[in-house]
Design an enzyme around this catalytic site. Structure first.
Site, short mmCIF file in Angstrom:
data_model
loop_
_atom_site.label_atom_id
_atom_site.label_comp_id
_atom_site.label_asym_id
_atom_site.label_seq_id
_atom_site.Cartn_x
_atom_site.Cartn_y
_atom_site.Cartn_z
N VAL A 168 -37.02 -13.68 36.51
CA VAL A 168 -36.61 -15.08 36.64
C VAL A 168 -35.97 -15.61 35.36
CG1 VAL A 168 -38.77 -16.16 35.84
CG2 VAL A 168 -37.42 -17.27 37.63
N TYR A 169 -36.10 -14.91 34.24
CA TYR A 169 -35.47 -15.37 33.00
C TYR A 169 -33.95 -15.27 33.14
CZ TYR A 169 -40.05 -14.88 30.64
OH TYR A 169 -41.37 -14.98 30.28
N SER A 170 -33.31 -16.43 33.14
CA SER A 170 -31.85 -16.52 33.30
C SER A 170 -31.38 -15.75 34.53
CB SER A 170 -31.13 -16.01 32.04
OG SER A 170 -31.35 -16.89 30.96
#
Length: 344
Positions: free
Chosen positions: A61-63
């Site tokens: 989900v990071y970036s």
């Protein structure tokens, strides 16, 4: 660099690990965290490896997956020098199967992460949130399948409640599936809720803590003090609403003690805040993030020394607060200490 066992597993991780949440820079939250590209990421990874860090943490989900892609580019040609941790379960799209920990989602998420990272295995996969809609037996059986296939080495969780983690551990023990060996948790001088239930659980069940946001969502950088405006460079301007709340006066009282100890030790405020965490029970590794080389090198200075017992006691007193029910009544009774001896 000091190395510690990850919970009750045989895997040894560095006391400090690197969080790649600043890689990629997409979206309102992660864009404010940082926008490190592959070239700069490789330089930061170089510095970490030189300092002895062996664990690098990211999440799908990071970036929106870009963090994994950037980290994958940064580690090309030296994958065998490091351990890779990533997370999944939070939404990656609007579809009905784009979130959660179902068999379908976990298999696809693992394959997608392997592709983005450019590797054939993940050393630690953590469930980024508890999926109440999927039976834990389905989740754990799928993780067992992925471990047996060689795609995963170890499994863990992040941000679980005590009952959620214990239910999963009990099911794993019943069926002989891999146990969660790590719990990635929010823990800092301005956020000590982890100590109330999750730390005792970790001690009892052999689950190591991987600490995220050790500087209290950017509040313990040394730049925020009583009577001063929030610095223009602080990411709190854009991200405070996403993180855990902290009362201003409580923060200032803690920073006052940090400032005093900084004068005594010659260490920076962030180094002291991280060193305090490294002395807490169950902590396997503290995840440090950095938007640039200067921040990274300062955070790396948190190891190789220890606060004195007297300094730890002052920080404990400044940061303590009444535990939530049902914990607070018993902490006030003398007999509680006999029932719950401190961890060695």
């Amino acid at each position: 660099m000091e190395y510690r066992r990850l919970g009750a597993s045989g895997l040894k991780v560095s006391a400090l690990s690197f969080g790649a949440g600043t890689f990629g820079g997409q979206g309102p939250l992660f864009g404010a965290w940082g926008n490190t590209d592959a070239k700069e990421a490789r330089r930061l990874v170089d510095i970490c490896l030189e300092a002895g860090l062996n664990l690098f943490d990211t999440a799908d989900v990071y970036s929106n997956g870009v963090s994994e892609e950037v980290l994958g580019e940064a580690i090309k040609g030296r994958r065998d020098q490091m351990l890779i941790s990533t997370k999944t379960s939070l939404p990656m799209g609007d579809g009905p199967n784009d979130a959660g920990s179902s068999r379908s989602r976990l298999i696809k998420a693992t394959d997608d992460a392997l592709r983005r990272l450019g590797t054939d295995h993940i050393d630690l996969l953590q469930l980024h949130a508890f999926d109440a809609g999927t039976p834990v037996e389905e989740v754990l059986a799928t993780l067992d399948q992925l471990v047996r296939a060689g795609k995963l080495r170890h499994v863990g969780v992040s941000n679980f409640a005590g009952w959620q983690l214990m239910k999963s551990l009990a099911a794993a023990d019943k069926h002989g599936w891999p146990r969660h060996v790590a719990h990635q948790v929010y823990y800092s001088l301005v956020g000590r809720d982890y100590e109330w239930e999750l730390m005792p659980l970790g001690i009892d069940q052999g689950v190591g803590a991987l600490v995220w946001s050790p500087l209290g969502w950017g509040r313990l950088t040394g730049k925020i003090r009583r009577g001063q405006e929030l610095p223009a460079s602080s990411r709190l301007h854009e991200t405070a609403e996403f993180g855990p709340p902290v009362e201003d006066e409580k923060l200032y009282a803690i920073v006052d003690v940090l400032d005093a100890i900084a004068q005594e030790t010659g260490k920076s405020v962030p180094q002291i805040a991280i060193n305090w965490l490294l002395q807490r029970p169950t902590v396997s590794s503290v995840i440090i993030g950095a938007r640039n080389e200067q921040q990274l090198r300062d955070n790396l200075g948190a190891v190789g020394w220890n606060l004195t017992a007297e300094q730890v006691a002052r920080l404990d007193k400044a940061s303590e607060r009444t535990a939530a029910y049902p914990y607070f009544p018993y902490h006030r009774q003398a007999g509680f200490a006999r029932l719950n001896p401190p961890a060695v």
